[in-house]
Design a protein around this motif. Structure first.
Motif, PDB file in Angstrom:
ATOM      1  N   ASP A   6      12.581 -11.776  -3.998  1.00  0.00           N
ATOM      2  CA  ASP A   6      13.360 -10.851  -4.833  1.00  0.00           C
ATOM      3  C   ASP A   6      13.641 -11.432  -6.206  1.00  0.00           C
ATOM      4  OD1 ASP A   6      13.408  -8.899  -2.894  1.00  0.00           O
ATOM      5  OD2 ASP A   6      15.357  -9.502  -2.086  1.00  0.00           O
ATOM      6  N   ARG A   7      13.954 -12.727  -6.261  1.00  0.00           N
ATOM      7  CA  ARG A   7      14.185 -13.377  -7.566  1.00  0.00           C
ATOM      8  C   ARG A   7      12.926 -13.339  -8.426  1.00  0.00           C
ATOM      9  NH1 ARG A   7      19.297 -15.871  -9.006  1.00  0.00           N
ATOM     10  NH2 ARG A   7      20.455 -15.689  -7.083  1.00  0.00           N
ATOM     11  N   ALA A  25       5.139 -12.015  -8.531  1.00  0.00           N
ATOM     12  CA  ALA A  25       6.082 -12.486  -7.513  1.00  0.00           C
ATOM     13  C   ALA A  25       5.346 -13.062  -6.302  1.00  0.00           C
ATOM     14  CB  ALA A  25       7.012 -11.358  -7.086  1.00  0.00           C
ATOM     15  N   PHE A  26       4.265 -12.432  -5.906  1.00  0.00           N
ATOM     16  CA  PHE A  26       3.463 -12.928  -4.779  1.00  0.00           C
ATOM     17  C   PHE A  26       2.846 -14.275  -5.114  1.00  0.00           C
ATOM     18  CE2 PHE A  26      -0.886 -12.960  -2.851  1.00  0.00           C
ATOM     19  CZ  PHE A  26      -0.491 -13.303  -1.569  1.00  0.00           C
ATOM     20  N   VAL A  27       2.266 -14.400  -6.287  1.00  0.00           N
ATOM     21  CA  VAL A  27       1.619 -15.650  -6.701  1.00  0.00           C
ATOM     22  C   VAL A  27       2.636 -16.789  -6.739  1.00  0.00           C
ATOM     23  CG1 VAL A  27       0.397 -16.802  -8.594  1.00  0.00           C
ATOM     24  CG2 VAL A  27      -0.181 -14.448  -7.995  1.00  0.00           C
ATOM     25  N   LEU A  28       3.795 -16.538  -7.335  1.00  0.00           N
ATOM     26  CA  LEU A  28       4.819 -17.580  -7.450  1.00  0.00           C
ATOM     27  C   LEU A  28       5.394 -17.970  -6.096  1.00  0.00           C
ATOM     28  CD1 LEU A  28       6.696 -16.363 -10.649  1.00  0.00           C
ATOM     29  CD2 LEU A  28       5.038 -18.231 -10.465  1.00  0.00           C
ATOM     30  N   THR A  29       5.636 -16.988  -5.234  1.00  0.00           N
ATOM     31  CA  THR A  29       6.180 -17.282  -3.908  1.00  0.00           C
ATOM     32  C   THR A  29       5.171 -18.065  -3.084  1.00  0.00           C
ATOM     33  OG1 THR A  29       7.502 -15.263  -3.986  1.00  0.00           O
ATOM     34  CG2 THR A  29       7.206 -16.272  -1.837  1.00  0.00           C
ATOM     35  N   LEU A  30       3.928 -17.676  -3.135  1.00  0.00           N
ATOM     36  CA  LEU A  30       2.880 -18.383  -2.404  1.00  0.00           C
ATOM     37  C   LEU A  30       2.742 -19.819  -2.921  1.00  0.00           C
ATOM     38  CD1 LEU A  30       0.942 -17.627  -0.120  1.00  0.00           C
ATOM     39  CD2 LEU A  30      -0.773 -17.137  -1.859  1.00  0.00           C
ATOM     40  N   ALA A  31       2.792 -19.990  -4.232  1.00  0.00           N
ATOM     41  CA  ALA A  31       2.694 -21.335  -4.812  1.00  0.00           C
ATOM     42  C   ALA A  31       3.897 -22.190  -4.403  1.00  0.00           C
ATOM     43  CB  ALA A  31       2.599 -21.242  -6.334  1.00  0.00           C
ATOM     44  N   TRP A  59       4.802 -12.328   4.409  1.00  0.00           N
ATOM     45  CA  TRP A  59       6.155 -12.798   4.076  1.00  0.00           C
ATOM     46  C   TRP A  59       6.291 -13.086   2.585  1.00  0.00           C
ATOM     47  CZ3 TRP A  59       6.306 -16.921   8.477  1.00  0.00           C
ATOM     48  CH2 TRP A  59       6.675 -16.292   9.669  1.00  0.00           C
ATOM     49  N   CYS A  60       5.205 -13.511   1.967  1.00  0.00           N
ATOM     50  CA  CYS A  60       5.227 -13.839   0.540  1.00  0.00           C
ATOM     51  C   CYS A  60       5.030 -12.615  -0.348  1.00  0.00           C
ATOM     52  CB  CYS A  60       4.151 -14.888   0.231  1.00  0.00           C
ATOM     53  SG  CYS A  60       4.490 -16.511   0.939  1.00  0.00           S
TER      54      CYS A  60
END
Length: 68
Positions: A6-7, A25-31, A59-60
């Motif tokens: 969410d952030r 958001a997906f790329v950053l969360t996965l990283a 989940w990401c």
């Protein structure tokens, strides 16, 4: 995980529209997950992401892979 996602969804995406394949958001969360799992380079992050199970990708904030 949802708090982090969410952030990241609130961040503006500085990338040009052309060439985007995945939401920022997906790329950053996965990283972030890859780094927490021990990845120390972009190559290691990419390898971790390629090996991540579909459930982790979901989940990401990603979608399930297409079976080839």
């Amino acid at each position: 995980m949802t708090g982090l996602l969410d952030r990241f969804r609130r961040l503006p995406d500085p990338r040009r529209r052309q060439g985007r394949r995945h939401p920022l958001a997906f790329v950053l969360t996965l990283a972030a997950c890859a780094v927490l799992a021990g990845a120390k380079s972009l190559t290691a992050i990419a390898e971790w992401a390629a090996d991540a199970p579909d459930q982790v990708l979901s989940w990401c904030g990603g979608t399930l892979r297409d079976p080839d």
